[in-house]
Design a protein around this motif. Structure first.
Motif, PDB file in Angstrom:
ATOM      1  N   ARG A 177      -7.409  -9.996   3.974  1.00 55.82           N
ATOM      2  CA  ARG A 177      -8.403  -9.456   4.912  1.00 55.82           C
ATOM      3  C   ARG A 177      -7.820  -8.361   5.810  1.00 55.82           C
ATOM      4  NH1 ARG A 177      -9.275 -14.268   9.447  1.00 55.82           N
ATOM      5  NH2 ARG A 177      -7.201 -14.178  10.393  1.00 55.82           N
ATOM      6  N   ILE A 178      -6.481  -8.242   5.828  1.00 54.01           N
ATOM      7  CA  ILE A 178      -5.819  -7.243   6.659  1.00 54.01           C
ATOM      8  C   ILE A 178      -5.519  -6.008   5.818  1.00 54.01           C
ATOM      9  CG2 ILE A 178      -3.776  -6.731   8.053  1.00 54.01           C
ATOM     10  CD1 ILE A 178      -5.758  -8.680   9.323  1.00 54.01           C
ATOM     11  N   ASP A 179      -5.957  -4.850   6.307  1.00 53.74           N
ATOM     12  CA  ASP A 179      -5.664  -3.580   5.648  1.00 53.74           C
ATOM     13  C   ASP A 179      -4.214  -3.213   5.952  1.00 53.74           C
ATOM     14  OD1 ASP A 179      -5.547  -1.085   4.581  1.00 53.74           O
ATOM     15  OD2 ASP A 179      -7.293  -0.278   5.630  1.00 53.74           O
ATOM     16  N   ASN A 180      -3.349  -3.315   4.942  1.00 54.47           N
ATOM     17  CA  ASN A 180      -1.928  -3.060   5.222  1.00 54.47           C
ATOM     18  C   ASN A 180      -1.630  -1.593   5.500  1.00 54.47           C
ATOM     19  OD1 ASN A 180      -2.167  -2.036   2.669  1.00 54.47           O
ATOM     20  ND2 ASN A 180      -0.648  -3.394   1.716  1.00 54.47           N
ATOM     21  N   ARG A 181      -2.635  -0.726   5.379  1.00 51.34           N
ATOM     22  CA  ARG A 181      -2.435   0.664   5.777  1.00 51.34           C
ATOM     23  C   ARG A 181      -2.383   0.802   7.290  1.00 51.34           C
ATOM     24  NH1 ARG A 181      -7.325   3.353   2.698  1.00 51.34           N
ATOM     25  NH2 ARG A 181      -8.260   1.469   3.585  1.00 51.34           N
ATOM     26  N   ARG A 182      -2.799  -0.248   7.998  1.00 54.89           N
ATOM     27  CA  ARG A 182      -2.702  -0.244   9.465  1.00 54.89           C
ATOM     28  C   ARG A 182      -1.337  -0.747   9.931  1.00 54.89           C
ATOM     29  NH1 ARG A 182      -7.694  -3.583  11.482  1.00 54.89           N
ATOM     30  NH2 ARG A 182      -6.909  -2.911  13.531  1.00 54.89           N
ATOM     31  N   ILE A 183      -0.445  -0.960   8.979  1.00 50.26           N
ATOM     32  CA  ILE A 183       0.924  -1.386   9.279  1.00 50.26           C
ATOM     33  C   ILE A 183       1.872  -0.323   8.738  1.00 50.26           C
ATOM     34  CG2 ILE A 183       2.675  -3.176   8.950  1.00 50.26           C
ATOM     35  CD1 ILE A 183       0.337  -5.114   8.371  1.00 50.26           C
ATOM     36  N   ALA A 184       2.660   0.263   9.602  1.00 47.45           N
ATOM     37  CA  ALA A 184       3.606   1.313   9.195  1.00 47.45           C
ATOM     38  C   ALA A 184       5.015   0.745   9.165  1.00 47.45           C
ATOM     39  CB  ALA A 184       3.539   2.488  10.160  1.00 47.45           C
ATOM     40  N   MET A 185       5.655   0.867   8.017  1.00 48.74           N
ATOM     41  CA  MET A 185       7.077   0.534   7.913  1.00 48.74           C
ATOM     42  C   MET A 185       7.846   1.848   8.030  1.00 48.74           C
ATOM     43  SD  MET A 185       7.029  -2.375   4.913  1.00 48.74           S
ATOM     44  CE  MET A 185       5.887  -1.462   3.861  1.00 48.74           C
ATOM     45  N   ALA A 186       8.509   2.036   9.150  1.00 47.44           N
ATOM     46  CA  ALA A 186       9.069   3.347   9.493  1.00 47.44           C
ATOM     47  C   ALA A 186      10.215   3.767   8.588  1.00 47.44           C
ATOM     48  CB  ALA A 186       9.538   3.358  10.941  1.00 47.44           C
ATOM     49  N   TRP A 187      10.664   2.893   7.696  1.00 48.11           N
ATOM     50  CA  TRP A 187      11.757   3.263   6.789  1.00 48.11           C
ATOM     51  C   TRP A 187      11.246   3.673   5.416  1.00 48.11           C
ATOM     52  CZ3 TRP A 187      10.744  -1.608   8.657  1.00 48.11           C
ATOM     53  CH2 TRP A 187      10.299  -2.555   7.722  1.00 48.11           C
ATOM     54  N   THR A 188       9.924   3.811   5.247  1.00 45.48           N
ATOM     55  CA  THR A 188       9.361   4.175   3.951  1.00 45.48           C
ATOM     56  C   THR A 188       8.450   5.394   4.092  1.00 45.48           C
ATOM     57  OG1 THR A 188       7.433   2.729   4.228  1.00 45.48           O
ATOM     58  CG2 THR A 188       9.382   1.775   3.189  1.00 45.48           C
ATOM     59  N   GLY A 189       8.177   6.030   2.959  1.00 45.51           N
ATOM     60  CA  GLY A 189       7.185   7.103   2.881  1.00 45.51           C
ATOM     61  C   GLY A 189       7.444   8.242   3.834  1.00 45.51           C
ATOM     62  N   ARG A 190       6.393   8.872   4.272  1.00 47.69           N
ATOM     63  CA  ARG A 190       6.535  10.045   5.140  1.00 47.69           C
ATOM     64  C   ARG A 190       7.040   9.679   6.525  1.00 47.69           C
ATOM     65  NH1 ARG A 190       0.518  11.771   7.146  1.00 47.69           N
ATOM     66  NH2 ARG A 190      -0.336   9.683   7.500  1.00 47.69           N
ATOM     67  N   PHE A 191       6.911   8.398   6.926  1.00 46.66           N
ATOM     68  CA  PHE A 191       7.438   7.997   8.230  1.00 46.66           C
ATOM     69  C   PHE A 191       8.959   8.101   8.239  1.00 46.66           C
ATOM     70  CE2 PHE A 191       3.540   5.380   7.587  1.00 46.66           C
ATOM     71  CZ  PHE A 191       2.739   6.069   8.475  1.00 46.66           C
ATOM     72  N   ALA A 192       9.588   7.687   7.140  1.00 48.07           N
ATOM     73  CA  ALA A 192      11.050   7.814   7.040  1.00 48.07           C
ATOM     74  C   ALA A 192      11.458   9.276   6.995  1.00 48.07           C
ATOM     75  CB  ALA A 192      11.562   7.085   5.802  1.00 48.07           C
ATOM     76  N   ASP A 193      10.635  10.113   6.332  1.00 49.88           N
ATOM     77  CA  ASP A 193      10.955  11.533   6.227  1.00 49.88           C
ATOM     78  C   ASP A 193      10.890  12.241   7.574  1.00 49.88           C
ATOM     79  OD1 ASP A 193      11.227  11.144   3.533  1.00 49.88           O
ATOM     80  OD2 ASP A 193       9.182  11.794   3.053  1.00 49.88           O
ATOM     81  N   SER A 194      10.213  11.628   8.554  1.00 49.33           N
ATOM     82  CA  SER A 194      10.045  12.301   9.844  1.00 49.33           C
ATOM     83  C   SER A 194      11.360  12.411  10.595  1.00 49.33           C
ATOM     84  CB  SER A 194       9.036  11.541  10.709  1.00 49.33           C
ATOM     85  OG  SER A 194       9.547  10.254  11.055  1.00 49.33           O
ATOM     86  N   GLY A 195      12.251  11.458  10.372  1.00 51.43           N
ATOM     87  CA  GLY A 195      13.581  11.577  10.952  1.00 51.43           C
ATOM     88  C   GLY A 195      13.729  11.023  12.350  1.00 51.43           C
ATOM     89  N   ASN A 196      12.633  10.797  13.103  1.00 47.16           N
ATOM     90  CA  ASN A 196      12.772  10.218  14.432  1.00 47.16           C
ATOM     91  C   ASN A 196      11.536   9.387  14.745  1.00 47.16           C
ATOM     92  OD1 ASN A 196      10.771  11.849  16.253  1.00 47.16           O
ATOM     93  ND2 ASN A 196      11.827  13.391  15.010  1.00 47.16           N
ATOM     94  N   PRO A 197      11.680   8.344  15.582  1.00 47.11           N
ATOM     95  CA  PRO A 197      10.568   7.423  15.834  1.00 47.11           C
ATOM     96  C   PRO A 197       9.380   8.063  16.548  1.00 47.11           C
ATOM     97  CG  PRO A 197      12.456   6.923  17.247  1.00 47.11           C
ATOM     98  CD  PRO A 197      12.917   7.925  16.253  1.00 47.11           C
ATOM     99  N   VAL A 198       9.613   9.080  17.370  1.00 45.82           N
ATOM    100  CA  VAL A 198       8.502   9.717  18.088  1.00 45.82           C
ATOM    101  C   VAL A 198       7.553  10.389  17.102  1.00 45.82           C
ATOM    102  CG1 VAL A 198       7.889  11.490  19.769  1.00 45.82           C
ATOM    103  CG2 VAL A 198       9.891  10.035  20.161  1.00 45.82           C
ATOM    104  N   ARG A 199       8.118  11.139  16.165  1.00 46.88           N
ATOM    105  CA  ARG A 199       7.283  11.820  15.172  1.00 46.88           C
ATOM    106  C   ARG A 199       6.643  10.807  14.225  1.00 46.88           C
ATOM    107  NH1 ARG A 199       8.048  14.768  10.186  1.00 46.88           N
ATOM    108  NH2 ARG A 199       6.461  16.391  10.045  1.00 46.88           N
TER     109      ARG A 199
END
Length: 691
Positions: free
Chosen positions: A473-495
């Protein structure tokens, strides 16, 4: 002093991880598989070494010729296997040193993880001698230098009564048995200890990464093969003990301390090695660090499901027969000696659910320092002041970057020990109870979890691939794992947080938007240039320092004179003849006609070249009772040309007198090696001078 160094190291490793992610992504980052890559390089060394040994001849004359045949006569395969053997050995040292540095910098060696750390120290003392004995077998000028220098270091230890270095002063002293011994040590003895050491090193680790991902194995193997083809490993000139090498091309990965022997004493070099090893060995307790409370099992809520034992990265949880008379067959038992208090077991427990309100929230296994009920209270308290349309709750772990700056009216920041400590029901609780619009799991940089498996288990739980699953029932797209995908590519937690908020807006405006998987990997043609560049730089570093820079041993117009012998001084007293009556009182096996004192005089040696005093030394007798031979070994670099050599010896204890002496004019040629010895039977000095 230590903490600033570690902070600098973390910054450098963080930069390197971000650069490598351009070509490998977060899941294939080589810095997360340094230990496994080291073992893989050892496999390459083993396979290539077996081929080389098939053609190797264990003899003084045959060793060099057989290696030359492989290098030049069998260039199509033997040369590649020899180069592969050498470069893979050097690559193993590179990854091994990086592995040690990374574990130290990120504090992966303290508290309950001390066992894996200290069992890694003996591996260094196996790997380095393993490489050194390999260089001896080639028997070129580098092998000559290595053999002589190693023997000089071993002579300093109070183990041997005679000098080992004397075996490498002339070809007549060298035996074929030496190469048989070296071949045994290099091919059988040391590798067996290495395998045993690796087994002990990973003994307390659950699901150890023995093999790197297939992509890294193929890439590193191709890198080593191409390097072997482009820059084949070759021998230096054949060893000739009558000639002193002027310079040698040194493998700095294995022979780093050898040049120190030119300006340091063997004792100082041993002090450096032993003190450095002791410092590494004691590092987990320098200074002592408080260990947090270990995980605690509550049998009233434990159903023996074994999930905590399966997910524990250090094998600290075992299942045993039930002891409380419950209907369940097994119960979890935590080993206080192995538990590192990471909380991964709590995240795996199906009873760690914050939805429990009717009864106390006491899961089957919990962390006393941050219980599930305390974590629920922190979540509810942090959610209360949040406002706005993109409320985000950020969870940071011990290996996360500093996240306090992210906190604002729309963002709450909470800290846990490891991302996998957070049970999936907590994510369900936050999103289904509308405590936040999204949850961001910061995690360790690049997914290189401080507790090995935390990032991997968390990703599998959220993607519903590992029990306990995130509810559908939970949309896992509302959960960001900062070490994967484009979040990891951002290089810093603020971005990364800004990108996540943009995604939340897209999900609200267009519910079907943002369907791309969080763990998406760029196409191979986008990653290939980065991978090729990384492998090329790695191969360059391995090849360059395997034979450069050269070490100069002699000046252009210098020769070497070695003074060495073993000689027993005279007894300190005269022998006394025993009478027949005295002999009759002794047991039959002890009846000797003379009673001689055991102790001998020290041997005093003087050596001059012209008017220059090169050596004046008193040599104590060996043995517990001071009844053995006195031994000397010394080397002198002298300018080429005519020299008047004087050598004198006193073995009778008479002060100011020399019992034996020799004075002779000797012409030294550049790089010539002259050996001066003493014949104890004929009581005269000998000078071995070959051209």
């Amino acid at each position: 002093m230590v903490q600033p160094v570690k902070q600098l190291g973390r910054s450098l490793f963080g930069l390197a991880e971000r650069l490598l992610e351009w070509g490998f992504g977060s899941t294939l980052n080589p810095l997360h598989y340094l230990g496994a890559l080291t073992i893989f390089f050892f496999w390459i060394v083993l396979v290539s070494g077996i081929w080389l040994f098939i053609f190797f001849r264990t003899s003084v004359d045959g060793a060099y010729e057989s290696v030359e045949y492989l290098t030049h006569g069998q260039w199509y395969f033997g040369s590649v296997m020899r180069s592969l053997h050498r470069y893979a050995s050097d690559a193993a040292v590179v990854t091994l040193v990086l592995h040690i540095a990374r574990e130290w910098i990120f504090d992966h060696y303290r508290r309950k993880r001390w066992f894996s750390w200290i069992t890694g120290v003996p591996l260094l003392w196996i790997v380095i001698p393993l490489g050194i004995t390999g260089y001896w077998l080639v028997w070129d000028q580098l092998a000559q230098y290595v053999a002589l220098t190693t023997a000089e270091m071993l002579d300093w230890l109070p183990i041997f009564t005679d000098s080992m270095a004397r075996n490498f002063l002339s070809d007549a002293d060298l035996s074929n048995r030496f190469f048989t011994l070296m071949a045994f040590l290099h091919l059988i003895g040391l590798p067996l200890f290495l395998v045993l050491g690796i087994w002990m090193h990973v003994l307390r680790i659950s699901a150890p990464r023995i093999n790197p991902p297939r992509t890294l194995m193929i890439g590193t193997l191709l890198c080593m093969v191409l390097l072997s083809l482009a820059w084949p490993a070759v021998s230096q000139d054949k060893a000739n003990l009558a000639i002193a090498p002027r310079s040698v091309s040194l493998d700095w990965y294995y022979l780093l301390v050898y040049p120190l022997m030119k300006s340091w004493s063997p004792g100082q070099v041993w002090l450096l090695l032993v003190a450095g090893s002791a410092l590494i060995f004691l590092a987990p307790w320098l200074p002592p660090k408080r260990s947090p409370a270990v995980a605690r099992v509550d049998l009233d809520n434990c159903n023996g499901c074994q999930r905590c034992a399966d997910d524990c990265p250090y094998g600290a949880i075992m299942m045993q027969a039930r002891t409380d008379g419950s209907r369940y067959e097994h119960e979890a038992v935590v080993s206080a000696e192995l538990c590192v208090s990471c909380g991964i077991c709590v995240g795996a427990c199906p009873t760690a659910t914050p939805f429990r309100k009717a009864s106390d929230l006491i899961p089957g296994i919990d962390l006393p320092d941050l219980t599930a009920v305390l974590l629920r209270e922190q979540v509810e308290e942090a959610a209360q002041p949040l406002q706005g349309g993109q409320r985000v709750m950020v969870f940071g772990c011990a290996g996360s970057a500093r996240l306090a700056a992210l906190a604002d009216a729309q963002t709450a920041v909470l800290s846990i020990e490891c991302m996998a400590h957070l049970p999936p029901p907590f994510l369900d609780y936050i999103l289904s109870r509308d405590l936040a619009d999204g949850v961001m799991l910061a995690g360790c940089k690049g997914g290189g979890c401080d507790y090995r498996l935390g990032a991997e288990w968390t990703g599998q739980r959220i993607n519903r691939q590992r029990d306990p699953y995130l509810r559908k029932r939970i949309d896992n797209r509302r959960i960001a794992m900062a070490w994967t995908g484009r979040f990891a590519d951002s290089g810093n937690p603020v971005r990364a947080l800004r990108l996540f908020r943009e995604k939340l807006v897209a999900l609200k405006d267009q519910p079907e938007a943002g369907n791309e998987p969080e763990s998406r990997i760029p196409p191979w043609y986008r990653r290939a240039p980065g991978m090729v560049l990384a492998f090329a730089l790695f191969g360059f570093a391995v090849s360059v320092f395997s034979s450069w820079p050269d070490v100069q041993l002699l000046q252009p117009q210098q020769a070497v004179v070695s003074l060495t012998f073993s000689h027993a001084g005279k007894r300190i007293g005269e022998c006394r003849q025993l009478s027949q009556e005295e002999l009759n009182k002794l047991p039959p096996n002890m009846r000797k006609p003379a009673d001689c004192p055991r102790e001998r005089w020290p041997v005093r040696v003087v050596f001059r070249a012209g008017d220059e005093l090169l050596l004046q030394r008193t040599l104590p007798p060996s043995g517990i009772w001071n009844d053995g031979e006195s031994t000397i070994y010394a080397r002198f670099a002298l300018p080429a040309g005519q020299h008047r050599l004087f050598i004198g010896l006193n073995d009778s204890g008479a002060s100011g007198e020399l019992d034996y002496q020799l004075q002779q004019e000797v012409e030294l040629f550049p790089q010539q090696h002259v050996v001066i010895g003493f014949d104890s039977n004929r009581h005269e000095f000998t000078i071995l001078q070959e051209r």
